[in-house]
Write a protein that holds these residues in place. Structure first.
Motif, PDB file in Angstrom:
ATOM      1  N   GLU A  23     -17.242 -88.126 -62.609  1.00  0.00           N
ATOM      2  CA  GLU A  23     -15.831 -88.455 -62.839  1.00  0.00           C
ATOM      3  C   GLU A  23     -14.928 -87.642 -61.923  1.00  0.00           C
ATOM      4  O   GLU A  23     -13.909 -88.144 -61.424  1.00  0.00           O
ATOM      5  N   ARG A  24     -15.293 -86.398 -61.704  1.00  0.00           N
ATOM      6  CA  ARG A  24     -14.480 -85.541 -60.831  1.00  0.00           C
ATOM      7  C   ARG A  24     -14.502 -86.064 -59.395  1.00  0.00           C
ATOM      8  O   ARG A  24     -13.457 -86.110 -58.727  1.00  0.00           O
ATOM      9  N   LEU A  25     -15.671 -86.466 -58.922  1.00  0.00           N
ATOM     10  CA  LEU A  25     -15.780 -86.999 -57.559  1.00  0.00           C
ATOM     11  C   LEU A  25     -14.992 -88.292 -57.405  1.00  0.00           C
ATOM     12  O   LEU A  25     -14.382 -88.540 -56.357  1.00  0.00           O
ATOM     13  N   ARG A  26     -14.994 -89.116 -58.451  1.00  0.00           N
ATOM     14  CA  ARG A  26     -14.199 -90.346 -58.417  1.00  0.00           C
ATOM     15  C   ARG A  26     -12.713 -90.027 -58.363  1.00  0.00           C
ATOM     16  O   ARG A  26     -11.957 -90.673 -57.614  1.00  0.00           O
ATOM     17  N   SER A  27     -12.295 -89.041 -59.145  1.00  0.00           N
ATOM     18  CA  SER A  27     -10.872 -88.678 -59.162  1.00  0.00           C
ATOM     19  C   SER A  27     -10.411 -88.105 -57.830  1.00  0.00           C
ATOM     20  O   SER A  27      -9.230 -88.196 -57.479  1.00  0.00           O
ATOM     21  N   LYS A  28     -11.352 -87.531 -57.081  1.00  0.00           N
ATOM     22  CA  LYS A  28     -11.033 -87.000 -55.749  1.00  0.00           C
ATOM     23  C   LYS A  28     -11.039 -88.099 -54.683  1.00  0.00           C
ATOM     24  O   LYS A  28     -10.765 -87.826 -53.505  1.00  0.00           O
ATOM     25  N   GLY A  29     -11.357 -89.323 -55.073  1.00  0.00           N
ATOM     26  CA  GLY A  29     -11.359 -90.434 -54.132  1.00  0.00           C
ATOM     27  C   GLY A  29     -12.572 -90.488 -53.229  1.00  0.00           C
ATOM     28  O   GLY A  29     -12.562 -91.194 -52.210  1.00  0.00           O
ATOM     29  N   LEU A  30     -13.656 -89.783 -53.609  1.00  0.00           N
ATOM     30  CA  LEU A  30     -14.818 -89.707 -52.718  1.00  0.00           C
ATOM     31  C   LEU A  30     -15.691 -90.954 -52.744  1.00  0.00           C
ATOM     32  O   LEU A  30     -16.596 -91.095 -51.924  1.00  0.00           O
ATOM     33  N   TYR A  31     -15.430 -91.855 -53.687  1.00  0.00           N
ATOM     34  CA  TYR A  31     -16.147 -93.138 -53.683  1.00  0.00           C
ATOM     35  C   TYR A  31     -15.441 -94.171 -52.794  1.00  0.00           C
ATOM     36  O   TYR A  31     -15.979 -95.249 -52.563  1.00  0.00           O
ATOM     37  N   GLN A  32     -14.251 -93.839 -52.312  1.00  0.00           N
ATOM     38  CA  GLN A  32     -13.507 -94.757 -51.452  1.00  0.00           C
ATOM     39  C   GLN A  32     -13.938 -94.570 -50.003  1.00  0.00           C
ATOM     40  O   GLN A  32     -13.978 -93.454 -49.487  1.00  0.00           O
ATOM     41  N   CYS A  33     -14.269 -95.670 -49.358  1.00  0.00           N
ATOM     42  CA  CYS A  33     -14.773 -95.604 -47.981  1.00  0.00           C
ATOM     43  C   CYS A  33     -13.643 -95.282 -46.999  1.00  0.00           C
ATOM     44  O   CYS A  33     -12.629 -95.987 -46.961  1.00  0.00           O
ATOM     45  N   PRO A  34     -13.798 -94.237 -46.180  1.00  0.00           N
ATOM     46  CA  PRO A  34     -12.803 -93.932 -45.139  1.00  0.00           C
ATOM     47  C   PRO A  34     -13.064 -94.801 -43.906  1.00  0.00           C
ATOM     48  O   PRO A  34     -13.774 -94.408 -42.990  1.00  0.00           O
ATOM     49  N   TYR A  35     -12.471 -95.985 -43.900  1.00  0.00           N
ATOM     50  CA  TYR A  35     -12.795 -96.965 -42.856  1.00  0.00           C
ATOM     51  C   TYR A  35     -12.479 -96.476 -41.452  1.00  0.00           C
ATOM     52  O   TYR A  35     -13.108 -96.898 -40.477  1.00  0.00           O
ATOM     53  N   SER A  36     -11.530 -95.580 -41.328  1.00  0.00           N
ATOM     54  CA  SER A  36     -11.189 -95.078 -39.993  1.00  0.00           C
ATOM     55  C   SER A  36     -12.369 -94.370 -39.340  1.00  0.00           C
ATOM     56  O   SER A  36     -12.487 -94.336 -38.105  1.00  0.00           O
ATOM     57  N   SER A  37     -13.249 -93.795 -40.146  1.00  0.00           N
ATOM     58  CA  SER A  37     -14.414 -93.087 -39.591  1.00  0.00           C
ATOM     59  C   SER A  37     -15.332 -94.033 -38.839  1.00  0.00           C
ATOM     60  O   SER A  37     -16.026 -93.625 -37.899  1.00  0.00           O
ATOM     61  N   TYR A  38     -15.336 -95.312 -39.247  1.00  0.00           N
ATOM     62  CA  TYR A  38     -16.188 -96.271 -38.560  1.00  0.00           C
ATOM     63  C   TYR A  38     -15.666 -96.608 -37.166  1.00  0.00           C
ATOM     64  O   TYR A  38     -16.408 -97.147 -36.339  1.00  0.00           O
ATOM     65  N   ALA A  39     -14.405 -96.294 -36.899  1.00  0.00           N
ATOM     66  CA  ALA A  39     -13.871 -96.524 -35.557  1.00  0.00           C
ATOM     67  C   ALA A  39     -14.613 -95.658 -34.542  1.00  0.00           C
ATOM     68  O   ALA A  39     -14.965 -96.114 -33.442  1.00  0.00           O
ATOM     69  N   PHE A  40     -14.868 -94.409 -34.907  1.00  0.00           N
ATOM     70  CA  PHE A  40     -15.618 -93.514 -34.020  1.00  0.00           C
ATOM     71  C   PHE A  40     -17.073 -93.972 -33.896  1.00  0.00           C
ATOM     72  O   PHE A  40     -17.672 -93.911 -32.816  1.00  0.00           O
ATOM     73  N   ASP A  41     -17.637 -94.427 -35.023  1.00  0.00           N
ATOM     74  CA  ASP A  41     -19.009 -94.948 -34.974  1.00  0.00           C
ATOM     75  C   ASP A  41     -19.089 -96.156 -34.043  1.00  0.00           C
ATOM     76  O   ASP A  41     -20.015 -96.264 -33.220  1.00  0.00           O
ATOM     77  N   PHE A  42     -18.128 -97.057 -34.178  1.00  0.00           N
ATOM     78  CA  PHE A  42     -18.130 -98.263 -33.358  1.00  0.00           C
ATOM     79  C   PHE A  42     -17.999 -97.912 -31.880  1.00  0.00           C
ATOM     80  O   PHE A  42     -18.630 -98.551 -31.024  1.00  0.00           O
ATOM     81  N   ALA A  43     -17.216 -96.902 -31.567  1.00  0.00           N
ATOM     82  CA  ALA A  43     -17.068 -96.473 -30.172  1.00  0.00           C
ATOM     83  C   ALA A  43     -18.404 -95.975 -29.614  1.00  0.00           C
ATOM     84  O   ALA A  43     -18.755 -96.267 -28.457  1.00  0.00           O
ATOM     85  N   ARG A  44     -19.153 -95.238 -30.413  1.00  0.00           N
ATOM     86  CA  ARG A  44     -20.481 -94.783 -29.979  1.00  0.00           C
ATOM     87  C   ARG A  44     -21.422 -95.971 -29.776  1.00  0.00           C
ATOM     88  O   ARG A  44     -22.179 -96.011 -28.800  1.00  0.00           O
ATOM     89  N   TYR A  45     -21.362 -96.927 -30.721  1.00  0.00           N
ATOM     90  CA  TYR A  45     -22.239 -98.096 -30.609  1.00  0.00           C
ATOM     91  C   TYR A  45     -21.952 -98.855 -29.315  1.00  0.00           C
ATOM     92  O   TYR A  45     -22.889 -99.247 -28.592  1.00  0.00           O
ATOM     93  N   MET A  46     -20.682 -99.064 -29.015  1.00  0.00           N
ATOM     94  CA  MET A  46     -20.319 -99.822 -27.825  1.00  0.00           C
ATOM     95  C   MET A  46     -20.704 -99.075 -26.555  1.00  0.00           C
ATOM     96  O   MET A  46     -21.163 -99.676 -25.580  1.00  0.00           O
TER      97      MET A  46
END
Length: 543
Positions: A188-211
Motif C-alpha cells: 500500500e505504501r508503494l502504491r501511495s508513492k506512485g511506484l506502480y505508475q509507469c514513467p513513460y518518459s523513461s522509455y524515450a531514452f530506451d527507444f533512443a538506444r534501440y534506434m
C-alpha cells in the motif's frame, strides 16, 4: 421462510475443502474466500501450472503480486464460499500432497481395516538364508552404497534447511503473520508513492538506444562489416528483452492485451522468442522460486545443478518428466563451474527450441478464453522473424557461409550477459524447502538476491539487478525499482529478514562458488560408490 443463503457466503470447513481437492477440484483460498479454479484452468493466460501450485493454499499474496485489479475482480466469478479464521496451507497435489475424499465413515473403516490387514507382519515371510548367494550379497552391497549416498544427500538437505532456519524468522504463525501483514502494508505504501505508475518518459531514452543499435546494425551490414553488424544486433536484442519483460508483467500500460501485444512484437517479431512461453515459465518461477522439482528457471539438466538434490533424477512438475541424472549430467556437472560461461554463450539457441515447443504443444498455450488468439499472433511473429532474420538478412545480405556463421554466432553469443544476469540472482541462493507455512514474502527474500550497481549502469542491467524488489512486487515498472528498493530494505530490517545484495563481480563469484560446491558434492558421492564397487570386486575374487 428464511432467505436463501448465497453460495458465496457458505462457510467451508477445512475437511470439506480437503474433500473437494481429493475429488480433483482446484481450490484456492483468496483473501478468506474459497475459489474454485476448475472452470478457469484451460483459459488462464499464464498457463495451468501456476494455478496448480496454489491448490490448497492461501494464494492471496501470490495472486495480488501477479495479477491486476481487473483480473482479481474477474476471479470473483469463481468464488464458491468462504472460510472462517486463519487458513492452514495444504501441500498442493502437484507438489506431492495427498487428500482424503469425502467418504462415509463405514467406507473409511473398511479402508483402514484393509490397510492394517495388508501391512500385518503375519503375512510377511523373510527370504531363506539358503538362497543368500554371492550375487545376492553383491546386490546388498550395491544397495548399501546407494543407501550411503541417500543418507549423505539427506544430511546435506537437513544441513541446508537448518542453516536457513537459523538465519530467517521462525515459521510459527505469529512470526509469519507479522511478515505477511507488513508486506501488505508496504504494498500500500508503494502504491501511495506512485511506484506502480509507469514513467513513460523513461522509455524515450530506451527507444533512443534501440534506434542507435538498429542503425548501427543496418549500417555495418550494408558495408559488409558482418561481425560488427552481428554485435550491434545482439546488443539490440539484449536491450529489447528488458521492455519485453516489462510487458510480460503488464508493467507498461497495465492493460493485458496491450502489454501482451507489445511483448509479442518485441519477443516474437523482432527476437524470434515466444512471450507466451516466457510468461508460462516465468509465472511458475515467481511462485515456486528455486524449488528444484518445480522451478523451470533452475532446471537445466544435464548442464547445471545448483543443488545435490538433482543427483536423484528428480521429476520436474513443470516439464512432466524425470531430469535423468545420467552419464552426460555427471560429466557436465563435475565441471559446471568451468563450463558456466561457455554454455551460457549458447543460451539463445535453447530459447528458440523452448519457444517452438510451447507454440506447437497441444496443451501449453491457451486455446480458449481471452488469450486464445495470442498463440496465432505469436506464430505469425515467428514466421516474420525467420523471414527478416534468416532469409532477408543472413541468406540474401550475407554472401558466404563463413560470414553467415560469424554473424550468427556473434549476434547470439553477445546476449550471454543477459543469461548471466537471469541466473545471477538465484543460482547462489537457497534451494531448501522450508515447508508450507513459510510466507510468500519470506520465500522470495530467501531465494533471491539483488545486484548492486551505480544508477548510471541501470540501463545495462535493465532492472534485472533489482530481483528482490521485483519478486516481491513483480508489477512495479522497472524504472521505479531503484526507488522502491529503499522501502524494501526497510521492510527487511523491520521483520528481521536478511536482504542479500552483492556487486556484479561478487555475485558472479558466489554463483561460480555454488556450482563448484555442488560439483564437489558429486565427486564425493562418486568416490563413495567407487569404494563400495572395489569392495565388491575384491570380495568376489577373495571368495
Amino acid at each position: 421462510m428464511a432467505p436463501a443463503v448465497s453460495p458465496k457466503n457458505r462457510v467451508w470447513s477445512r475437511r470439506e475443502i480437503e474433500g473437494l481437492i481429493g475429488d480433483g477440484r482446484k481450490i484456492i483460498i483468496l483473501d478468506g474466500q474459497v475459489v474454485s479454479a476448475d472452470a478457469w484452468l484451460p483459459y488462464h493466460p499464464g498457463g495451468d501450472k501456476s494455478i496448480l501450485h496454489m491448490v490448497g493454499r492461501d494464494g492471496t499474496d501470490e495472486i495480488r503480486a501477479l495479477h491486476s485489479k481487473e483480473a482479481q475482480a474477474h476471479m470473483q466469478k469463481f468464488v464458491i464460499g468462504r472460510i472462517h479464521g486463519r487458513w492452514e496451507n495444504f501441500l498442493p497435489p502437484i507438489q506431492g500432497g495427498s487428500f482424503r475424499t469425502l467418504v462415509s465413515k463405514h467406507v473409511e473403516d473398511e479402508v483402514l481395516y484393509a490397510e492394517e490387514d495388508f501391512s500385518s507382519s503375519e503375512n510377511y515371510t523373510p527370504p531363506s538364508p539358503a538362497f543368500d548367494t554371492e550375487e545376492t550379497r553383491n546386490e546388498v552391497r550395491l544397495r548399501h552404497a546407494e543407501l550411503v549416498q541417500f543418507k549423505t544427500a539427506e544430511a546435506l538437505t537437513a544441513h541446508a534447511i537448518s542453516t536457513d532456519l537459523s538465519k530467517y524468522p521462525p515459521l510459527d504463525k505469529k512470526s509469519q503473520d507479522e511478515i505477511v501483514s507488513k508486506y501488505r502494508q508496504l504494498d500500500e505504501r508503494l502504491r501511495s508513492k506512485g511506484l506502480y505508475q509507469c514513467p513513460y518518459s523513461s522509455y524515450a531514452f530506451d527507444f533512443a538506444r534501440y534506434m542507435t543499435l538498429f542503425i548501427l546494425f543496418s549500417t555495418f551490414l550494408h558495408y559488409s562489416y558482418y561481425a560488427l553488424s552481428g554485435l550491434s544486433l545482439g546488443l539490440l536484442w539484449h536491450q529489447l528483452v528488458f521492455t519485453a519483460h516489462d510487458a510480460g508483467h503488464m508493467g507498461i500500460t497495465h492493460g493485458f492485451h496491450t502489454d501482451t501485444c507489445i511483448g509479442i512484437f518485441i519477443a516474437d517479431f523482432l527476437g524470434g522468442l515466444s512471450i507466451g512461453w516466457w510468461k508460462r515459465n516465468h509465472n511458475v518461477h515467481h511462485i515456486v522460486t528455486n524449488s528444484p522439482e518445480h522451478d523451470p528457471d533452475i532446471e537445466h539438466m544435464p548442464f547445471f545443478a545448483i543443488s545435490h538434490r538433482f543427483f536423484t533424477s528428480l521429476r520436474s512438475t513443470y516439464y512432466d518428466r524425470d531430469m535423468t541424472f545420467n552419464s552426460a549430467a555427471r560429466f557436465f556437472i563435475k565441471y559446471q563451474h568451468y563450463l558456466y560461461y561457455p554454455i551460457l554463450l549458447m543460451g539463445r539457441f535453447n530459447l528458440y527450441v523452448l519457444s517452438w515447443s510451447y507454440l506447437m504443444s497441444p496443451t501449453q498455450a491457451p486455446r480458449k478464453g481471452p488469450a486464445w488468439w495470442h498463440r496465432y499472433l505469436e506464430m505469425a511473429g515467428q514466421v516474420f522473424f525467420w523471414y527478416w532474420f534468416g532469409y532477408q538478412t543472413m541468406y540474401l545480405r550475407i554472401p558466404t557461409w563463413s560470414s553467415r556463421i560469424t554473424f550468427l554466432l556473434i549476434s547470439h553469443m553477445v546476449t550471454a550477459p543477459l543469461h548471466v544476469q537471469l541466473t545471477l540472482s538465484h543460482f547462489a541462493m537457497s534451494t531448501a524447502d522450508l515447508g508450507i507455512h513459510e510466507s510468500f514474502a519470506q520465500k522470495m527474500l530467501r531465494t533471491t538476491m539483488d545486484v548492486d550497481c551505480p544508477p548510471w549502469l541501470d540501463f545495462i542491467h535493465g532492472g534485472l539487478q533489482f530481483q528482490v524488489v521485483h519478486h516481491l512486487y513483480p508489477r512495479i515498472p522497472r524504472h521505479n525499482l531503484r526507488r522502491a528498493q529503499k522501502y524494501v530494505r526497510e521492510f527487511c530490517h523491520d521483520v528481521g529478514i536478511p536482504y542479500v545484495i552483492f556487486g556484479f563481480a561478487r555475485g558472479n563469484k558466489e554463483v561460480i562458488g555454488r556450482l563448484g560446491q555442488v560439483a564437489g558434492q558429486l565427486r564425493v558421492l562418486e568416490e563413495c560408490r567407487k569404494v563400495v564397487a572395489k569392495d565388491i570386486i575384491e570380495g568376489h575374487h577373495g571368495h
